[in-house]
Scaffold this active site. Structure first.
Site, PDB file in Angstrom:
ATOM      1  N   GLY A 152       0.818  -1.199   0.000  1.00 48.08           N
ATOM      2  CA  GLY A 152       0.000   0.000   0.000  1.00 48.08           C
ATOM      3  C   GLY A 152       0.853   1.251   0.000  1.00 48.08           C
ATOM      4  O   GLY A 152       2.063   1.203   0.271  1.00 48.08           O
ATOM      5  N   GLY A 207       0.255  -5.206   0.447  1.00 49.09           N
ATOM      6  CA  GLY A 207      -0.953  -5.125  -0.361  1.00 49.09           C
ATOM      7  C   GLY A 207      -0.823  -5.799  -1.708  1.00 49.09           C
ATOM      8  O   GLY A 207      -1.826  -6.216  -2.304  1.00 49.09           O
ATOM      9  N   GLU A 232       5.339  -6.114   7.423  1.00 47.56           N
ATOM     10  CA  GLU A 232       4.667  -5.067   8.204  1.00 47.56           C
ATOM     11  C   GLU A 232       5.264  -4.812   9.588  1.00 47.56           C
ATOM     12  O   GLU A 232       5.219  -3.675  10.074  1.00 47.56           O
ATOM     13  CB  GLU A 232       3.173  -5.407   8.331  1.00 47.56           C
ATOM     14  CG  GLU A 232       2.367  -5.191   7.065  1.00 47.56           C
ATOM     15  CD  GLU A 232       2.501  -6.310   6.056  1.00 47.56           C
ATOM     16  OE1 GLU A 232       1.945  -6.184   4.952  1.00 47.56           O
ATOM     17  OE2 GLU A 232       3.172  -7.321   6.356  1.00 47.56           O
ATOM     18  N   ASP A 280      -1.649  -7.794   6.989  1.00 47.32           N
ATOM     19  CA  ASP A 280      -3.081  -7.622   6.737  1.00 47.32           C
ATOM     20  C   ASP A 280      -3.398  -8.157   5.343  1.00 47.32           C
ATOM     21  O   ASP A 280      -2.756  -9.083   4.879  1.00 47.32           O
ATOM     22  CB  ASP A 280      -3.513  -6.165   6.934  1.00 47.32           C
ATOM     23  CG  ASP A 280      -2.879  -5.208   5.922  1.00 47.32           C
ATOM     24  OD1 ASP A 280      -1.804  -5.517   5.363  1.00 47.32           O
ATOM     25  OD2 ASP A 280      -3.457  -4.129   5.679  1.00 47.32           O
TER      26      ASP A 280
END
Length: 358
Positions: free
Chosen positions: A68, A117, A140, A148
């Site tokens: 992301g 992402g 992360e 995630d």
């Protein structure tokens, strides 16, 4: 569909529709606009009988997607109230779930770097291709965050302690290990990709794969399973670190050093998220959990600090708070899993599992 946006290029060639992530200077990092454009394209192609296959690739030579757009997240959390990021995650996680249930073959070309992402928009697809250039990771914890985009779902299914190792350290894996961990399906030599992609315009996916799939080079994790499985079976992060330090291998000691450089809070929340994910059953239920965790992280000190240190100032010296594993208590971890009330993602409530046969 929305107005044209060149950050995701769309085209249809024969029986195949193509999504090309097109921010090569940012290693195709995902923005909210990109997520919405992909979702709209999938809607249109799902309804189009002429489209039989969807193919995801990334522009440039470095990789599919670095994750992301965390610079935007940093700006939102430091100058705003986080609402824009929560909205982005809500749409992103819904897209990840949709990709997993897409009724047409979704071919993700995971060449080069595929992180965060980027894993979400590829590794939930029905056909996931890696090459000798692939480097797949969920990094992360290095920015004070937690895997995630369904990452805790995928890694919770990896054999032995492999998923826990990758989730806590953020280690990058090559093609062979991505296949071993269930993050990919097939190895294709990078030089064969142009031909494979072109052939998808004229032939069914299974027929095309048969022409180009090859044996992947062995990954290094196969030779490290003994210490990985033993060390990451420990019940707490502290005990995992102790086992890694006590192991005689250099790789285990390096893993311990990596963990001690990560956010202590992120490590403990990640371990708890992985272990809870194993009992949740569906991707949608895990994404619901990840949304709670992500929203809590958005209000934490460590996420903004981690992005500052790694991406904004690039001093590589994050000042985590708490700064030690001992400083993170059970209540600190539990609050990341607290229900969100009417702000829940609630994907599991409406999930319909589809068996897709091509």
């Amino acid at each position: 569909m929305t107005a044209p946006d060149d950050t995701v290029l769309l085209r249809v060639e024969g029986r195949a529709a193509h999504l090309v992530l097109n921010r090569p200077r940012a290693l195709n990092a995902l923005t909210h606009a990109m997520v919405r454009r992909i979702d709209e394209a999938l809607t249109a192609w799902e309804r189009d009988p002429a489209v039989e296959t969807v193919v995801l690739t990334g522009a440039g030579e470095r990789g599919l997607c670095a994750g992301g757009d965390i610079r935007s997240i940093h700006a939102d959390v430091t100058t705003g109230d986080g609402a824009a990021t929560r909205a982005f995650w809500r749409d992103e996680y819904r897209l990840d779930a949709r990709i997993a249930r897409y009724p047409k073959p979704y071919v993700a070309v995971m060449d080069g770097f595929v992180m965060g992402g980027g894993v979400g928009v590829s590794a939930h697809g029905g056909v996931r291709l890696v090459t000798e250039h692939s480097r797949v990771a969920m990094p992360e914890t290095g920015i004070g965050f937690v895997p995630d985009v369904g990452g805790t779902y995928l890694l919770s299914l990896a054999p032995g302690g492999l998923g826990t190792h990758l989730a806590l350290t953020g280690a990058q894996v090559t093609a062979g290990d991505a296949l071993r961990c269930g993050l990919a399906d097939h190895f294709v030599p990078a030089t064969s990709l142009p031909l494979l992609i072109a052939d998808l315009s004229d032939a069914p996916v299974r027929e095309v794969l048969a022409r180009y799939v090859a044996d992947a080079p062995p990954g290094p994790l196969d030779d490290e399973r003994a210490w990985i499985d033993h060390c990451y079976a420990a019940p707490t992060v502290e005990e995992i670190v102790d086992r890694l330090r006590a192991d005689g291998s250099r790789a285990a000691k390096e893993a311990a050093e990596t963990l001690l450089s990560r956010s202590p809070t992120a490590l403990k929340v990640t371990l708890e998220a992985l272990r809870r994910a194993r009992g949740l059953g569906s991707l949608e239920a895990v994404l619901d959990q990840e949304y709670r965790v992500s929203c809590a992280a958005l209000a934490s000190h460590d996420l903004a600090e981690g992005i500052r240190a790694q991406v904004i100032d690039k001093d590589r010296t994050p000042r985590w708070n708490p700064g030690t594993l001992a400083g993170v208590g059970g209540d600190d971890v539990a609050r990341y899993f607290a229900p969100l009330g009417d702000r829940e993602l609630a994907l599991a409530d409406g999930a319909v599992t589809q068996e897709v046969a091509w």
